[in-house]
Design an enzyme around this catalytic site. Structure first.
Site, PDB file in Angstrom:
ATOM      1  N   GLY A 143      39.497  31.227  42.183  1.00 29.94           N
ATOM      2  CA  GLY A 143      40.773  31.692  42.726  1.00 29.94           C
ATOM      3  C   GLY A 143      40.714  32.872  43.663  1.00 29.94           C
ATOM      4  O   GLY A 143      41.596  33.723  43.631  1.00 29.94           O
ATOM      5  N   THR A 144      39.701  32.909  44.532  1.00 31.01           N
ATOM      6  CA  THR A 144      39.675  33.967  45.545  1.00 31.01           C
ATOM      7  C   THR A 144      39.351  33.376  46.909  1.00 31.01           C
ATOM      8  O   THR A 144      38.479  32.508  47.023  1.00 31.01           O
ATOM      9  CB  THR A 144      38.684  35.095  45.201  1.00 31.01           C
ATOM     10  OG1 THR A 144      38.681  36.050  46.276  1.00 31.01           O
ATOM     11  CG2 THR A 144      37.274  34.595  44.990  1.00 31.01           C
ATOM     12  N   SER A 145      40.049  33.871  47.947  1.00 30.47           N
ATOM     13  CA  SER A 145      39.829  33.343  49.297  1.00 30.47           C
ATOM     14  C   SER A 145      38.549  33.892  49.920  1.00 30.47           C
ATOM     15  O   SER A 145      38.124  33.429  50.969  1.00 30.47           O
ATOM     16  CB  SER A 145      41.012  33.714  50.193  1.00 30.47           C
ATOM     17  OG  SER A 145      41.094  35.127  50.313  1.00 30.47           O
ATOM     18  N   HIS A 178      39.783  46.102  41.396  1.00 29.16           N
ATOM     19  CA  HIS A 178      40.755  46.674  42.335  1.00 29.16           C
ATOM     20  C   HIS A 178      41.876  47.443  41.639  1.00 29.16           C
ATOM     21  O   HIS A 178      42.920  47.679  42.233  1.00 29.16           O
ATOM     22  CB  HIS A 178      41.352  45.559  43.205  1.00 29.16           C
ATOM     23  CG  HIS A 178      40.347  44.922  44.113  1.00 29.16           C
ATOM     24  ND1 HIS A 178      40.529  43.705  44.727  1.00 29.16           N
ATOM     25  CD2 HIS A 178      39.122  45.358  44.516  1.00 29.16           C
ATOM     26  CE1 HIS A 178      39.467  43.411  45.463  1.00 29.16           C
ATOM     27  NE2 HIS A 178      38.591  44.387  45.353  1.00 29.16           N
TER      28      HIS A 178
HETATM   29  N1  APR Z   1      43.842  27.520  41.086  1.00 33.86           N
HETATM   30  C1  APR Z   1      42.719  27.920  41.735  1.00 33.86           C
HETATM   31  N2  APR Z   1      42.749  28.563  42.914  1.00 33.86           N
HETATM   32  C2  APR Z   1      43.952  28.797  43.464  1.00 33.86           C
HETATM   33  C3  APR Z   1      45.166  28.409  42.856  1.00 33.86           C
HETATM   34  C4  APR Z   1      45.074  27.730  41.602  1.00 33.86           C
HETATM   35  N3  APR Z   1      46.151  27.312  40.937  1.00 33.86           N
HETATM   36  N4  APR Z   1      46.186  28.794  43.662  1.00 33.86           N
HETATM   37  C5  APR Z   1      45.639  29.403  44.726  1.00 33.86           C
HETATM   38  N5  APR Z   1      44.296  29.407  44.618  1.00 33.86           N
HETATM   39  C6  APR Z   1      43.283  29.990  45.522  1.00 33.86           C
HETATM   40  C7  APR Z   1      43.587  29.810  46.980  1.00 33.86           C
HETATM   41  O1  APR Z   1      43.029  28.572  47.432  1.00 33.86           O
HETATM   42  C8  APR Z   1      42.905  31.031  47.606  1.00 33.86           C
HETATM   43  O2  APR Z   1      41.568  30.726  47.960  1.00 33.86           O
HETATM   44  O3  APR Z   1      43.292  31.375  45.287  1.00 33.86           O
HETATM   45  C9  APR Z   1      42.868  32.065  46.472  1.00 33.86           C
HETATM   46  C10 APR Z   1      43.773  33.264  46.643  1.00 33.86           C
HETATM   47  O4  APR Z   1      43.289  34.068  47.677  1.00 33.86           O
HETATM   48  P1  APR Z   1      43.947  35.477  48.051  1.00 33.86           P
HETATM   49  O5  APR Z   1      45.428  35.342  48.045  1.00 33.86           O
HETATM   50  O6  APR Z   1      43.299  35.974  49.287  1.00 33.86           O
HETATM   51  O7  APR Z   1      43.588  36.411  46.793  1.00 33.86           O
HETATM   52  P2  APR Z   1      42.249  37.204  46.489  1.00 33.86           P
HETATM   53  O8  APR Z   1      41.063  36.529  47.076  1.00 33.86           O
HETATM   54  O9  APR Z   1      42.229  37.470  45.031  1.00 33.86           O
HETATM   55  O10 APR Z   1      42.497  38.572  47.267  1.00 33.86           O
HETATM   56  C11 APR Z   1      41.488  39.546  47.193  1.00 33.86           C
HETATM   57  O11 APR Z   1      42.751  41.098  48.489  1.00 33.86           O
HETATM   58  O12 APR Z   1      44.897  41.724  48.875  1.00 33.86           O
HETATM   59  C12 APR Z   1      43.708  42.137  48.320  1.00 33.86           C
HETATM   60  O13 APR Z   1      43.216  43.636  46.594  1.00 33.86           O
HETATM   61  C13 APR Z   1      43.852  42.403  46.846  1.00 33.86           C
HETATM   62  O14 APR Z   1      42.463  41.710  45.000  1.00 33.86           O
HETATM   63  C14 APR Z   1      43.083  41.272  46.192  1.00 33.86           C
HETATM   64  C15 APR Z   1      42.053  40.935  47.261  1.00 33.86           C
END
Ligand code: APR
Length: 236
Positions: A175-177, A108
């Site tokens: 670590g991604t939702s 990204h």
């Molecule tokens: N260790 C492991 N997982 C964690 C931790 C931690 N300490 N803290 C939070 N998480 C998890 C949460 O449970 C959640 O599932 O990280 C995830 C974060 O999710 P999002 O905030 O949705 O981030 P992400 O999935 O990376 O977003 C994807 O969306 O906004 C756009 O382009 C942006 O790259 C990003 C994309």
């Protein structure tokens, strides 16, 4: 193409003090996506968009990699041809942990870079504000923009993700939702799969994963690395 694909998201950098997007108090709770991260917002909302990414860029300057970034970089260096590291993150914590530019794919985009809106040339600017670096492209004089993929824009590096998914035998998701990338589908495509998030996500069906860790990345990473090493030693 590698046997093991490690794909991370904002959660891996959370313990280094960088906000995630969708957790409570995450970036999208405090900012509207359509204002600062949607295709076209550079035309309708340029100053706010630049300010948002300037703040993100300054914020990461003092951030340091955590145990999870470090162990993944060590693993990549131990098995350079068998592990691919792809991240949705635009921070530079894997780089600060020692990964080389050609050992990681930022799907990204990357906060430390600007891209010319005219000729597409990319400029590494470190941690400074966009306008302090340059007001226009030094080559073609067009406007510059953060080198970030906005919602609704093409993500050219997804082609690499597709190629890796077609070849990998073990996928590790940290670590991604799963709201942007359909990691449940990725797990279905791959022989073995590991999921590590802090908590379950509505966008992920964890029943498709071989192993699931709901824990902080720094706590789960030791066992994850052991699993990957054992998997590679048994298949090499
Ligand atoms: N260790 C492991 N997982 C964690 C931790 C931690 N300490 N803290 C939070 N998480 C998890 C949460 O449970 C959640 O599932 O990280 C995830 C974060 O999710 P999002 O905030 O949705 O981030 P992400 O999935 O990376 O977003 C994807 O969306 O906004 C756009 O382009 C942006 O790259 C990003 C994309």
């Amino acid at each position: 193409m590698s046997k093991v694909l490690i794909l991370s998201g904002a959660g891996i950098s959370a313990e280094s003090g960088i906000s995630t997007f969708r957790d409570s108090d995450g970036l999208w709770e405090n900012h509207a996506i359509e204002d600062v991260c949607m295709a076209g917002c550079l035309d309708t909302n340029e100053e706010a968009t630049k300010k948002f990414y300037d703040a993100r860029r300054v914020d990461i300057k003092a951030k340091t990699p955590n145990y999870a970034h470090k162990l993944i970089v060590e693993l990549k260096q131990k098995y350079p041809n068998d592990i691919s590291v792809l991240t949705q993150n635009v921070d530079d914590l894997f780089e600060k942990a020692g990964i080389a530019d050609n050992e990681i794919v930022h799907l990204h985009g990357f906060l430390r870079e600007l891209r010319c809106r005219g000729c597409n040339k990319i400029f590494e600017i470190g941690y400074v504000n966009q306008d302090n670096y340059a007001k226009e492209c030094p080559s073609c004089k067009s406007k510059l923009r953060p080198n970030i993929v906005f919602f609704g824009e093409p993500a050219p590096k997804y082609e690499i993700l597709t190629q890796e998914l077609n070849k990998c035998e073990l996928i590790v998701i940290i670590g991604t939702s799963g709201n942007v990338l359909d990691v449940t589908y990725f797990a279905q495509l791959t022989g073995k799969s590991i999921l590590n998030n802090l908590e379950p996500s509505e966008a992920i069906d964890d029943s498709y994963f071989t192993k699931v860790y709901y824990a902080k990345a720094t706590e789960a990473i030791g066992e994850i690395v052991e699993y990957v090493e054992e998997f590679l030693e048994n298949t090499l």
